[in-house]
Design a protein around this motif. Structure first.
Motif, short mmCIF file in Angstrom:
data_model
loop_
_atom_site.label_atom_id
_atom_site.label_comp_id
_atom_site.label_asym_id
_atom_site.label_seq_id
_atom_site.Cartn_x
_atom_site.Cartn_y
_atom_site.Cartn_z
N ARG A 1 56.92 76.32 37.44
CA ARG A 1 56.14 75.52 38.40
C ARG A 1 54.75 76.11 38.62
O ARG A 1 53.76 75.38 38.71
CB ARG A 1 56.91 75.45 39.72
N ARG A 2 54.68 77.41 38.68
CA ARG A 2 53.38 78.05 38.91
C ARG A 2 52.44 77.82 37.73
O ARG A 2 51.26 77.52 37.92
CB ARG A 2 53.57 79.54 39.15
N ASP A 3 52.96 77.95 36.50
CA ASP A 3 52.12 77.73 35.32
C ASP A 3 51.65 76.28 35.26
O ASP A 3 50.50 75.99 34.88
CB ASP A 3 52.89 78.08 34.05
N ALA A 4 52.54 75.36 35.61
CA ALA A 4 52.16 73.94 35.61
C ALA A 4 51.07 73.66 36.63
O ALA A 4 50.12 72.90 36.36
CB ALA A 4 53.39 73.08 35.89
N ALA A 5 51.19 74.26 37.82
CA ALA A 5 50.17 74.06 38.85
C ALA A 5 48.82 74.59 38.41
O ALA A 5 47.77 73.97 38.65
CB ALA A 5 50.61 74.73 40.15
N VAL A 6 48.81 75.76 37.75
CA VAL A 6 47.55 76.33 37.24
C VAL A 6 46.94 75.42 36.18
O VAL A 6 45.73 75.19 36.17
CB VAL A 6 47.80 77.74 36.67
N GLN A 7 47.76 74.88 35.30
CA GLN A 7 47.25 74.01 34.24
C GLN A 7 46.63 72.74 34.82
O GLN A 7 45.55 72.32 34.42
CB GLN A 7 48.39 73.66 33.28
N VAL A 8 47.33 72.13 35.78
CA VAL A 8 46.81 70.90 36.40
C VAL A 8 45.50 71.19 37.12
O VAL A 8 44.52 70.43 37.01
CB VAL A 8 47.86 70.31 37.37
N LYS A 9 45.46 72.28 37.87
CA LYS A 9 44.25 72.60 38.63
C LYS A 9 43.08 72.92 37.71
O LYS A 9 41.93 72.53 37.97
CB LYS A 9 44.53 73.77 39.56
N THR A 10 43.35 73.63 36.62
CA THR A 10 42.29 73.98 35.67
C THR A 10 41.67 72.74 35.06
O THR A 10 40.44 72.59 35.00
CB THR A 10 42.83 74.89 34.57
N VAL A 11 42.50 71.81 34.59
CA VAL A 11 41.99 70.59 33.98
C VAL A 11 41.21 69.77 34.99
O VAL A 11 40.18 69.16 34.67
CB VAL A 11 43.15 69.77 33.38
N GLU A 12 41.67 69.76 36.23
CA GLU A 12 40.94 69.04 37.28
C GLU A 12 39.57 69.66 37.51
O GLU A 12 38.56 68.96 37.68
CB GLU A 12 41.75 69.06 38.57
#
Length: 431
Positions: free
Chosen positions: A77-88
């Motif tokens: 979950r943490r890695d997914a949140a970082v990926q989403v935030k980075t792309v945003e």
């Protein structure tokens, strides 16, 4: 149409895997595949984040897509949140998203750029072409350090807030797995504490490696030596040769000055910018060496090392104080503090030293506590002076026989105070 495109991509990757393992691919071909795969990985990360954000918006998940990405892609979950935030965040720097998906900038470097824009501003990142060039040319490890320096030089507080946030996140968990009986450790530490934790076991592991050289049989791997080093340090605090080496963790902190000498920031030698307050704190027990470098990194001058407190000095301080000079804590948890800071030319001699426990040392360096005489010829610490107000009180009423003033008035009404023609209502309470 979307499913057909996804099918073509999957078939294309399967074909590449088959060609690489067919035996007919040359090393040149393999290197080209590796170069192209950098953009593949970035494109997949952006695609995943975009699709997850679309699902989250349509189904009103409220987390930007982190939850659905973690579930669908099998990510933490943490890695997914970082990926989403980075792309945003890539959207805030024009051209950055295209550079990432085109393979010009690695995804890891794009993440560092996004974090830098969040800590400063997207405008500053956009205007610094040199930083963007470094993002395209440096490895993720090199660029993470460069981006940290770039941010530290542009933060008004010198990185103080960021370090305090890192410090607040510190944690350590130790638990036993009932399935295999092994004990597991997991945690997060701020840059300074992390450097100390790495330095001690690595130094101890090197001693163990040397002791293994003359012994027959199976040699321990580095992870095994690190595990044995941690066990040795927690059990006895001694090195591999059986001699006590104390509890000091040696790390290198470098202070960088601008060419004009009016700006400075410090960092741990292997990465991690630290604020001025932490630098001042570690001046107390550090061995300081002055070195001047040219803009090309060539050493131009090196001064002699300023000594740090010796064991003999610590023993003398223990005899004088008996414990922490602030709260009396046991000397095992005490560090040596320079009464006149070393950064201001304070010498490392007994008259300028006192023992302070970790908590009292933090109070001095981080919370404004002052060193003061204790009345016995030694020193203690006192909290910072603050303006303190007592409870509010209604002024006494004027005497009944108070003579009238020139205007015929006998004084202010009860509950008011008067200065010339100014009437002030008293406060009910003052914090």
């Amino acid at each position: 149409m979307v499913l057909e495109a996804a099918q073509r991509v999957r078939e294309g990757l399967a074909e590449l895997i088959r060609l690489v393992n067919s035996g007919g691919a040359s090393t040149v071909d393999a290197r080209r595949v590796l170069s192209e795969s950098k953009s593949f990985a970035a494109q997949v990360a952006v695609l995943q984040a975009d699709a997850a954000a679309l699902v989250a918006a349509g189904e009103q998940h409220g987390d930007g897509g982190a939850g659905v990405l973690a579930q669908a892609a099998g990510l933490a979950r943490r890695d997914a949140a970082v990926q989403v935030k980075t792309v945003e965040q890539l959207q805030s720097v024009p051209g950055l998203r295209a550079a990432v998906t085109g393979g010009e900038i690695p995804m890891a470097n794009a993440r560092a750029l996004a974090q830098a824009s969040q800590k400063t501003s997207a405008g500053q990142v956009r205007q610094d072409g040199d930083l963007l060039e470094k993002a395209a040319s440096l490895s993720p490890e090199q660029f993470a350090r460069e981006a940290g320096r770039w941010v530290a030089q542009r933060q008004d507080d010198g990185g103080e807030g960021e370090y305090r946030r890192q410090r607040a996140r510190r944690r350590l968990s130790v638990w036993k797995d009932d399935a295999d009986g092994m004990v597991h450790l997991r945690g997060e530490l701020d840059p300074v504490a992390g450097a100390k934790l790495r330095a001690r076991p690595l130094k101890e592991a090197e001693q163990l490696r040397r002791s293994d050289l003359g012994k027959p049989g199976e040699k321990r791997s580095l992870p095994q030596r690190l595990a044995d080093a941690l066990e040795t340090l927690t059990a006895t605090g001694s090195s591999g040769d059986g001699q006590r080496n104390g509890s000091r963790a040696d790390i290198t902190i470098v202070q960088h000055l601008s060419p004009e000498g009016d700006k400075a920031f410090a960092e741990i030698a292997d990465g991690g910018v630290i604020p001025p307050s932490v630098l001042k704190e570690h001046f107390c027990n550090a061995r300081i060496v002055g070195v001047v470098f040219s803009s090309d990194g060539l050493p131009l001058w090196r001064g002699s090392a300023l000594p740090r407190p010796s064991k003999a000095q610590m023993d003398a301080l223990i005899a004088r104080y008996g414990g922490c000079g602030g709260c009396g804590q046991h000397t095992l948890v005490c560090q040596v503090h320079h009464i006149r800071p070393r950064s201001q030319g304070g010498p490392t001699n007994i008259d300028n030293l006192m023992p302070l426990c970790w908590g009292c040392h933090d109070n001095v360096h981080l919370h404004g506590w002052q060193v003061v005489p204790d009345g016995r010829g030694l020193h203690t610490i006192a909290p910072p002076e603050r303006v303190r107000y007592g409870p509010a009180r209604t002024p006494d009423p004027p005497p009944i026989n108070d003579p009238p003033d020139s205007r015929g008035r006998r004084g202010p009404p009860r509950g008011q105070c008067q200065t010339d023609d100014l009437v002030i209502e008293p406060l009910c309470a003052i914090a």
